[in-house]
Design an enzyme around this catalytic site. Structure first.
Site, PDB file in Angstrom:
ATOM      1  CG  HIS A 126       2.056  -1.801 -15.079  1.00 24.91           C
ATOM      2  ND1 HIS A 126       1.761  -3.027 -14.488  1.00 24.91           N
ATOM      3  CD2 HIS A 126       3.013  -2.047 -16.000  1.00 24.91           C
ATOM      4  CE1 HIS A 126       2.515  -3.958 -15.043  1.00 24.91           C
ATOM      5  NE2 HIS A 126       3.282  -3.395 -15.957  1.00 24.91           N
ATOM      6  N   GLY A 165       0.785  -1.239   0.000  1.00 18.46           N
ATOM      7  CA  GLY A 165       0.000   0.000   0.000  1.00 18.46           C
ATOM      8  C   GLY A 165       0.808   1.277   0.000  1.00 18.46           C
ATOM      9  CB  SER A 166       4.307   2.200  -0.770  1.00 15.02           C
ATOM     10  OG  SER A 166       4.521   1.819  -2.098  1.00 15.02           O
ATOM     11  CG  ASP A 179      -0.720  -4.327 -16.256  1.00 10.39           C
ATOM     12  OD1 ASP A 179      -1.300  -3.791 -15.302  1.00 10.39           O
ATOM     13  OD2 ASP A 179      -0.011  -5.335 -16.135  1.00 10.39           O
ATOM     14  CB  ALA A 191       9.243   7.336 -10.637  1.00 12.38           C
ATOM     15  CD  GLU A 192       5.254   2.131  -8.884  1.00  9.33           C
ATOM     16  OE1 GLU A 192       4.137   1.882  -8.423  1.00  9.33           O
ATOM     17  OE2 GLU A 192       6.142   1.256  -9.007  1.00  9.33           O
ATOM     18  CG  LEU A 232     -11.122  -5.174 -10.593  1.00 11.20           C
ATOM     19  CD1 LEU A 232     -11.128  -3.647 -10.521  1.00 11.20           C
ATOM     20  CD2 LEU A 232     -11.851  -5.773  -9.393  1.00 11.20           C
ATOM     21  NE  ARG A 241     -10.450 -10.354  -7.103  1.00  9.91           N
ATOM     22  CZ  ARG A 241     -11.500 -10.061  -7.839  1.00  9.91           C
ATOM     23  NH1 ARG A 241     -11.434 -10.084  -9.150  1.00  9.91           N
ATOM     24  NH2 ARG A 241     -12.633  -9.691  -7.250  1.00  9.91           N
TER      25      ARG A 241
HETATM   26  C1  GAR Z   1       3.561  -1.045  -7.317  1.00 12.45           C
HETATM   27  O1  GAR Z   1       4.869  -1.074  -7.813  1.00 12.45           O
HETATM   28  C2  GAR Z   1       2.563  -0.992  -8.437  1.00 12.45           C
HETATM   29  O2  GAR Z   1       2.974  -0.217  -9.519  1.00 12.45           O
HETATM   30  C3  GAR Z   1       2.436  -2.438  -8.810  1.00 12.45           C
HETATM   31  O3  GAR Z   1       2.438  -3.118  -7.590  1.00 12.45           O
HETATM   32  C4  GAR Z   1       3.213  -2.371  -6.637  1.00 12.45           C
HETATM   33  C5  GAR Z   1       2.364  -2.166  -5.408  1.00 12.45           C
HETATM   34  O4  GAR Z   1       3.123  -1.552  -4.399  1.00 12.45           O
HETATM   35  N1  GAR Z   1       1.255  -2.709  -9.580  1.00 12.45           N
HETATM   36  C6  GAR Z   1       1.215  -3.564 -10.605  1.00 12.45           C
HETATM   37  O5  GAR Z   1       2.144  -4.264 -10.922  1.00 12.45           O
HETATM   38  C7  GAR Z   1      -0.117  -3.611 -11.339  1.00 12.45           C
HETATM   39  N2  GAR Z   1      -0.015  -4.328 -12.549  1.00 12.45           N
HETATM   40  P1  GAR Z   1       2.385  -0.774  -3.235  1.00 12.45           P
HETATM   41  O6  GAR Z   1       1.340  -1.755  -2.651  1.00 12.45           O
HETATM   42  O7  GAR Z   1       3.460  -0.462  -2.261  1.00 12.45           O
HETATM   43  O8  GAR Z   1       1.728   0.434  -3.828  1.00 12.45           O
END
Ligand code: GAR
Length: 206
Positions: free
Chosen positions: A121, A24-25, A157, A185-186, A105, A103
């Site tokens: 992503h 959940g970051s 995606d 970056a995310e 949807l 997952r």
């Molecule tokens: C993140 O890197 C996100 O981009 C990726 O999962 C991670 C979740 O981290 N999502 C995917 O790969 C979706 N296809 P987080 O729970 O710390 O946000």
């Protein structure tokens, strides 16, 4: 009349629900961004498909309503997704942010939220869909990698990109070091992309 103006701007904020599966970051980055008075969205709930998702504890500390809707509690995916949709409607969500929701949807749920459901992503889509994106990027020998926030469509995606951030791939990078650089970056990209959608600056064009 500053008090009246404050009230109006608060009610103009889009109501955002976040779906997570784990750490959940990115959810946390959105929650922190939404604390700014001029941010155009407020987080109204966090839903996980895993009861033990770490991110749920953070949401609870922040006094954000949480819910768990796990596939294993329903006869099939369609039924689980009806339950998820009911929670989102109960929170009166305007926008849904998938933040590490791992997952796929069902098309019915995705279509219902078309143009109002975002995903992040960890790659420069359309490159490196699915899992292990950092390994994929390293295997291609790419000089750049990054992340994408996009509108959700039924395919995995897929969907139109809202915002991408590029990061360099450095000599000696491992999947872990690259993942850490992309994750920074995310955390900057998702709040900016959500703000663009909440302000109507980014729209899903059919
Ligand atoms: C993140 O890197 C996100 O981009 C990726 O999962 C991670 C979740 O981290 N999502 C995917 O790969 C979706 N296809 P987080 O729970 O710390 O946000």
């Amino acid at each position: 009349m500053p008090a009246v103006r404050r009230f109006e701007s608060a009610t103009n904020k889009k109501r955002v629900a976040i779906l997570i599966s784990g750490r959940g970051s990115n959810m946390r980055a959105l929650v922190e961004a939404a604390k700014a008075p001029d941010y155009p969205a407020k987080i109204v709930g966090v839903l996980s498909n895993k009861a033990d998702a770490e991110g749920l504890a953070f949401a609870a500390v922040e006094a954000i309503p949480t819910a768990v809707r796990s596939l294993r509690d329903y006869p099939d995916k369609a039924a689980a997704d009806v339950a998820i949709d009911a929670v989102l409607r109960g929170w009166h969500a305007d926008i849904v942010c998938l933040a590490g929701f791992m997952r796929l949807l069902s098309p019915g749920l995705v279509d219902r939220w078309r143009g109002r459901m975002l995903n992040i992503h960890p790659s420069l889509l359309p490159l490196h869909k699915g899992l292990h994106t950092h390994e994929q990027a390293l295997a291609t020998g790419a000089a750049e990698h990054g992340c994408t926030v996009h509108f959700v469509t039924p395919g995995m995606d897929e969907g139109p990109s809202i915002l991408q951030t590029r990061v360099p791939v450095l000599p000696g990078d491992t999947p872990e070091s690259l993942a850490a650089r992309v994750l920074v970056a995310e955390h900057a990209t998702y709040p900016r992309a959500l703000a663009m959608v909440a302000r109507g600056e980014a729209r899903f064009e059919r």
